[in-house]
Write a protein that holds these residues in place. Structure first.
Motif, PDB file in Angstrom:
ATOM      1  N   SER A  94      14.169  37.317 -28.682  1.00 59.04           N
ATOM      2  CA  SER A  94      13.140  36.491 -27.876  1.00 59.04           C
ATOM      3  C   SER A  94      13.273  35.270 -28.108  1.00 59.04           C
ATOM      4  N   THR A 113      12.389  31.321 -21.214  1.00 63.35           N
ATOM      5  CA  THR A 113      11.903  32.569 -21.050  1.00 63.35           C
ATOM      6  C   THR A 113      12.982  33.609 -21.307  1.00 63.35           C
ATOM      7  N   ASP A 114      12.412  34.656 -21.985  1.00 57.76           N
ATOM      8  CA  ASP A 114      13.262  35.777 -22.294  1.00 57.76           C
ATOM      9  C   ASP A 114      14.258  36.257 -21.169  1.00 57.76           C
ATOM     10  N   GLU A 115      13.826  35.977 -20.009  1.00 58.72           N
ATOM     11  CA  GLU A 115      14.732  36.445 -18.844  1.00 58.72           C
ATOM     12  C   GLU A 115      15.838  35.592 -18.789  1.00 58.72           C
ATOM     13  N   HIS A 116      15.943  34.326 -19.275  1.00 64.26           N
ATOM     14  CA  HIS A 116      17.064  33.663 -19.293  1.00 64.26           C
ATOM     15  C   HIS A 116      17.966  33.862 -20.621  1.00 64.26           C
ATOM     16  N   ASP A 158      20.121  36.293 -21.549  1.00 64.40           N
ATOM     17  CA  ASP A 158      21.572  36.794 -21.379  1.00 64.40           C
ATOM     18  C   ASP A 158      22.212  35.769 -20.497  1.00 64.40           C
ATOM     19  N   TRP A 159      21.599  34.865 -19.859  1.00 64.90           N
ATOM     20  CA  TRP A 159      22.371  34.172 -18.823  1.00 64.90           C
ATOM     21  C   TRP A 159      23.694  32.893 -19.739  1.00 64.90           C
ATOM     22  N   LYS A 190      20.967  32.875 -25.353  1.00 68.05           N
ATOM     23  CA  LYS A 190      20.483  33.374 -26.651  1.00 68.05           C
ATOM     24  C   LYS A 190      21.315  32.937 -27.878  1.00 68.05           C
TER      25      LYS A 190
END
Length: 164
Positions: free
Chosen positions: A77, A26-29, A31-32, A42
Protein backbone atom coordinates in the motif's frame (compact mmCIF):
# COMPACT_ATOMS: atom_id res chain seq x y z
CA UNK A 1 29.57 23.72 7.01
CA UNK A 2 30.75 20.18 7.73
CA UNK A 3 30.19 17.23 5.42
CA UNK A 4 27.74 15.74 7.93
CA UNK A 5 25.73 18.94 8.23
CA UNK A 6 25.38 19.36 4.48
CA UNK A 7 24.33 15.71 4.09
CA UNK A 8 21.81 16.04 6.92
CA UNK A 9 20.24 19.12 5.30
CA UNK A 10 19.95 17.25 2.01
CA UNK A 11 18.59 14.11 3.71
CA UNK A 12 15.88 16.09 5.49
CA UNK A 13 14.78 18.08 2.45
CA UNK A 14 14.80 15.19 -0.01
CA UNK A 15 12.92 12.93 2.41
CA UNK A 16 10.25 15.61 2.83
CA UNK A 17 9.99 16.04 -0.95
CA UNK A 18 9.59 12.32 -1.53
CA UNK A 19 6.91 12.15 1.16
CA UNK A 20 4.99 14.96 -0.59
CA UNK A 21 4.96 13.03 -3.87
CA UNK A 22 3.93 9.76 -2.20
CA UNK A 23 1.11 11.46 -0.30
CA UNK A 24 -0.57 12.36 -3.60
CA UNK A 25 -0.90 8.69 -4.57
CA UNK A 26 -3.58 6.21 -3.55
CA UNK A 27 -3.65 2.42 -3.53
CA UNK A 28 -5.72 2.41 -6.72
CA UNK A 29 -2.60 3.71 -8.51
CA UNK A 30 -0.25 0.94 -7.31
CA UNK A 31 -0.40 -1.35 -10.34
CA UNK A 32 -0.52 1.39 -12.98
CA UNK A 33 2.41 1.75 -15.38
CA UNK A 34 2.70 4.06 -18.40
CA UNK A 35 4.23 1.37 -20.62
CA UNK A 36 4.77 -2.40 -20.37
CA UNK A 37 8.54 -1.82 -19.98
CA UNK A 38 8.03 0.71 -17.17
CA UNK A 39 7.90 0.01 -13.46
CA UNK A 40 4.50 0.13 -11.81
CA UNK A 41 3.75 2.93 -9.36
CA UNK A 42 4.31 0.45 -6.52
CA UNK A 43 7.66 -0.71 -7.90
CA UNK A 44 8.89 2.80 -8.62
CA UNK A 45 7.75 4.27 -5.29
CA UNK A 46 9.26 1.30 -3.45
CA UNK A 47 12.55 1.73 -5.31
CA UNK A 48 12.69 5.43 -4.42
CA UNK A 49 12.18 4.65 -0.74
CA UNK A 50 14.73 1.84 -0.73
CA UNK A 51 17.25 4.26 -2.24
CA UNK A 52 16.55 6.72 0.58
CA UNK A 53 17.13 3.94 3.07
CA UNK A 54 20.41 2.85 1.51
CA UNK A 55 22.00 5.66 3.54
CA UNK A 56 21.69 3.42 6.61
CA UNK A 57 21.53 0.02 4.92
CA UNK A 58 24.23 0.15 2.24
CA UNK A 59 26.59 3.06 2.82
CA UNK A 60 27.98 2.06 6.25
CA UNK A 61 29.36 -1.13 4.66
CA UNK A 62 32.59 -1.17 2.65
CA UNK A 63 30.66 -2.85 -0.18
CA UNK A 64 27.03 -3.48 -0.99
CA UNK A 65 26.41 -6.69 -2.92
CA UNK A 66 23.07 -7.04 -4.68
CA UNK A 67 23.35 -10.83 -4.54
CA UNK A 68 23.86 -10.88 -0.75
CA UNK A 69 22.55 -7.62 0.69
CA UNK A 70 19.66 -6.46 -1.48
CA UNK A 71 16.07 -6.78 -0.28
CA UNK A 72 13.37 -5.27 -2.46
CA UNK A 73 10.55 -3.31 -0.87
CA UNK A 74 7.51 -5.56 -0.57
CA UNK A 75 4.96 -2.98 0.58
CA UNK A 76 1.40 -3.49 -0.61
CA UNK A 77 0.00 0.00 0.00
CA UNK A 78 1.03 3.61 -0.38
CA UNK A 79 0.81 4.00 3.40
CA UNK A 80 3.26 1.11 3.88
CA UNK A 81 5.67 2.77 1.44
CA UNK A 82 5.35 6.08 3.33
CA UNK A 83 5.84 4.22 6.62
CA UNK A 84 9.07 2.68 5.27
CA UNK A 85 10.30 6.15 4.30
CA UNK A 86 9.40 7.52 7.75
CA UNK A 87 10.94 4.55 9.59
CA UNK A 88 14.14 4.85 7.59
CA UNK A 89 14.63 8.57 8.16
CA UNK A 90 15.95 8.38 11.77
CA UNK A 91 18.20 5.45 10.82
CA UNK A 92 19.55 7.39 7.84
CA UNK A 93 20.09 10.43 10.03
CA UNK A 94 21.94 8.36 12.63
CA UNK A 95 24.13 6.75 9.94
CA UNK A 96 25.25 10.20 8.78
CA UNK A 97 25.67 11.60 12.29
CA UNK A 98 27.83 8.68 13.47
CA UNK A 99 30.06 8.52 10.39
CA UNK A 100 33.43 10.21 10.73
CA UNK A 101 34.39 12.90 8.23
CA UNK A 102 37.23 10.64 7.10
CA UNK A 103 34.84 7.78 6.31
CA UNK A 104 33.21 9.86 3.55
CA UNK A 105 36.49 9.67 1.62
CA UNK A 106 36.97 5.91 2.02
CA UNK A 107 36.29 3.65 -0.96
CA UNK A 108 32.82 2.15 -1.22
CA UNK A 109 31.83 -0.51 -3.73
CA UNK A 110 28.54 -1.46 -5.33
CA UNK A 111 28.60 -4.94 -6.80
CA UNK A 112 26.57 -7.94 -7.87
CA UNK A 113 28.56 -11.01 -6.93
CA UNK A 114 31.90 -10.83 -8.75
CA UNK A 115 30.77 -7.94 -10.96
CA UNK A 116 31.98 -4.60 -9.59
CA UNK A 117 29.45 -2.00 -10.70
CA UNK A 118 31.15 1.03 -9.15
CA UNK A 119 33.86 1.90 -6.65
CA UNK A 120 34.05 5.47 -5.45
CA UNK A 121 34.46 7.44 -2.24
CA UNK A 122 31.47 7.07 0.09
CA UNK A 123 30.75 10.81 -0.35
CA UNK A 124 30.43 10.20 -4.07
CA UNK A 125 28.28 7.15 -3.47
CA UNK A 126 25.75 9.04 -1.36
CA UNK A 127 25.40 11.66 -4.11
CA UNK A 128 25.63 9.45 -7.22
CA UNK A 129 24.25 6.06 -6.14
CA UNK A 130 21.68 7.30 -3.60
CA UNK A 131 20.57 10.94 -3.88
CA UNK A 132 20.90 11.63 -7.61
CA UNK A 133 19.45 8.21 -8.37
CA UNK A 134 16.39 8.68 -6.15
CA UNK A 135 15.80 12.21 -7.48
CA UNK A 136 15.86 10.80 -11.02
CA UNK A 137 13.26 8.16 -10.15
CA UNK A 138 11.18 10.63 -8.13
CA UNK A 139 11.06 12.78 -11.27
CA UNK A 140 9.76 9.75 -13.16
CA UNK A 141 7.10 9.29 -10.50
CA UNK A 142 5.95 12.91 -10.90
CA UNK A 143 5.44 12.19 -14.61
CA UNK A 144 3.30 9.21 -13.55
CA UNK A 145 1.25 11.62 -11.41
CA UNK A 146 0.74 13.93 -14.36
CA UNK A 147 -0.33 11.02 -16.61
CA UNK A 148 -2.76 9.85 -13.92
CA UNK A 149 -4.15 13.41 -13.61
CA UNK A 150 -3.02 13.56 -9.99
CA UNK A 151 -1.76 16.96 -8.76
CA UNK A 152 2.02 17.22 -8.86
CA UNK A 153 3.59 18.93 -5.85
CA UNK A 154 6.22 21.56 -6.53
CA UNK A 155 9.53 20.18 -5.36
CA UNK A 156 11.99 22.98 -6.14
CA UNK A 157 9.43 25.68 -6.81
CA UNK A 158 5.70 25.70 -7.57
CA UNK A 159 4.32 23.15 -10.00
CA UNK A 160 1.72 23.94 -12.65
CA UNK A 161 -0.85 22.54 -10.20
CA UNK A 162 0.17 25.00 -7.50
CA UNK A 163 0.33 28.18 -9.58
CA UNK A 164 -2.61 30.52 -9.24
Amino acid sequence: MSIKRSLLVELDRETQQTRRVLENLTDEHLDWRPHPKSMSVKELAGHIVELHNWVAVALPKAAFDFKEDYQAVTATSIQEIIDLLDAGYPLNKEAIETASDESWFEKWTLKAGDWEIATLPRAGAIRFIVTNHLIHHRGQLTVYLRLLDVPVPGLYGPSADEKQ
